[in-house]
Design a protein around this motif. Structure first.
Motif, mmCIF file in Angstrom:
data_model
loop_
_atom_site.group_PDB
_atom_site.id
_atom_site.type_symbol
_atom_site.label_atom_id
_atom_site.label_comp_id
_atom_site.label_asym_id
_atom_site.label_seq_id
_atom_site.Cartn_x
_atom_site.Cartn_y
_atom_site.Cartn_z
ATOM 1 N N ASP A 205 49.307 84.355 65.996
ATOM 2 C CA ASP A 205 50.187 84.725 67.100
ATOM 3 C C ASP A 205 50.050 86.207 67.409
ATOM 4 O O ASP A 205 50.080 87.058 66.499
ATOM 5 N N PRO A 206 49.907 86.564 68.692
ATOM 6 C CA PRO A 206 49.745 87.984 69.037
ATOM 7 C C PRO A 206 51.047 88.767 68.909
ATOM 8 O O PRO A 206 52.141 88.199 68.903
ATOM 9 N N GLU A 207 50.898 90.077 68.820
ATOM 10 C CA GLU A 207 52.037 90.990 68.810
ATOM 11 C C GLU A 207 52.208 91.579 70.213
ATOM 12 O O GLU A 207 51.226 91.775 70.940
ATOM 13 N N ASN B 135 46.053 90.863 68.595
ATOM 14 C CA ASN B 135 46.025 90.281 67.247
ATOM 15 C C ASN B 135 44.721 90.700 66.590
ATOM 16 O O ASN B 135 43.996 91.571 67.109
ATOM 17 N N THR B 136 44.385 90.082 65.451
ATOM 18 C CA THR B 136 43.211 90.500 64.684
ATOM 19 C C THR B 136 41.926 90.350 65.488
ATOM 20 O O THR B 136 40.941 91.068 65.249
#
Length: 363
Positions: A277-279, A318-319
């Motif tokens: 999940d993105p920030e 995200n990563t």
């Protein structure tokens, strides 16, 4: 009938004497009242004996002993390498007590009338063929023990599978072996959600390549290995879980209003897909009276003022990547406050222009 049986078993001259004696007792005249010469009498006797023997061969039952049939159960037992097995040898003669075993490995034997059994432990011979026999006059019976080694399949998945990119799933059986004389075949199949992805026959390794989709994240992959050995099928299964990753995408920003007045309450929401999940973060015209909620996905402006007019940018990361989206809000009070001034200026200019024209005309 006894006299005929005796005639078969006694010497020739005894048989002839018995037959002649039997004839006298029955009041039958001997072969000839005038005996022929000795050599002729011998020929006649021999011919008579041959005919009697031929007749007896049809009339008398066969007195030879019936052989005892042997059988081993189970036939070609399937045993894992280093395993154990119990074999039973039975005779068609219920009172048979002469049954014996012979093998390259010593086993525990039990025996009773008409049967014998043997148990073998830790079998490691790939050509293990115990035999059962009775005495030295009858052929033995034997069975081949189907020995096997069969390791569980292994699934190999890439550690970082990116959505929209090609990836390969590998399934293989690292070790398997069966007795040389045992009929066998090995099959592999890969499946997910009840759907067969790929399969192979006669090979201990299988690959499947495809483009990964984000909705496949968490899908269970099953690899089934089937070893057909003799009349049996041995089956082993391995499972793996697909992990599909993706950078932020499908980013959108929405607002409850597009224009606002002073004192209004405004809610702005940012949405984005991605795995993990993105920030969320925001770049705002002003942070006064601004509240953040839902892990920074939503902002609420309480009692909006002119300072809140402008561009609202949502920053997502995200990563595996980052991106952004934005939305413009227009403050109605700020735009309409210039209207009266503009009207006054326009009216003043019109008045001055008209007054100037009037002055020129009077001159």
């Amino acid at each position: 009938m006894d006299i005929w049986r005796a005639a078969v078993s006694l010497p020739l001259h005894w048989t002839v004497s018995i037959l002649q004696g039997k004839g006298r007792r029955l009041g039958v005249r001997p072969f000839s009242a005038c005996p022929p010469p000795s050599h002729a009498r011998a020929k006649m006797t021999a011919a008579l004996f041959q005919k009697v023997a031929l007749l007896l061969s049809f009339l008398l039952p066969d007195v030879r002993p019936t052989p005892c049939d042997l059988s081993i159960q189970p036939v070609n037992p399937i045993v894992p390498f280093g395993g154990s097995v119990t074999l039973n040898c039975t005779s068609s003669c219920a009172n048979d007590t002469q049954l014996k075993w012979e093998s390259s490995v010593q086993g525990g034997i039990q025996q009773a009338d008409g049967w014998t059994s043997v148990s073998f432990d830790n079998i490691t011979g790939w050509d293990f063929q115990p035999l059962c026999f009775r005495g030295s006059t009858q052929d033995p019976v034997r069975t081949l023990v189907y020995l096997y080694q069969f390791s569980s399949p292994e699934i190999h998945l890439a550690s970082d599978i990116m959505a929209g990119h090609w990836h390969t799933i590998v399934c293989n059986v690292s070790h398997w072996k069966v007795s040389d004389k045992a009929p066998h075949n090995i099959d592999l199949s890969l499946s997910s959600g009840g759907r067969i992805l790929s399969s192979s026959q006669g090979s201990s390794s299988l690959q499947y390549a495809s483009v990964a989709k984000l909705e496949q994240d968490g899908a269970e992959i099953s690899c089934v290995a089937r070893l057909e050995l003799g009349q049996e099928v041995l089956q082993k299964t391995a499972n793996g879980t697909l992990k599909v990753y993706a950078g932020p995408h499908n980013v959108t920003v929405s607002s409850s209003v597009s224009t606002y007045k002073a004192g209004s309450s405004i809610t702005i929401t940012c949405h984005a897909d991605g795995n993990p999940d993105p920030e969320f973060a925001w770049k705002l015209p002003s942070r006064d009276n601004v509240e953040f909620s839902d892990s920074n996905r939503t902002i609420t402006v309480r009692s909006a003022q002119g300072s809140h007019n402008g561009t609202y940018r949502c920053l997502v990361q995200n990563t595996y990547g980052n991106t952004s989206a934005e939305l413009d809000l227009l403050y109605e009070g700020a735009s309409r406050s210039w209207v009266p001034i503009v009207v006054v200026v326009v009216l003043a200019l019109v008045f001055l222009f008209g007054f100037g024209v009037y002055s020129l005309i009077r001159k």
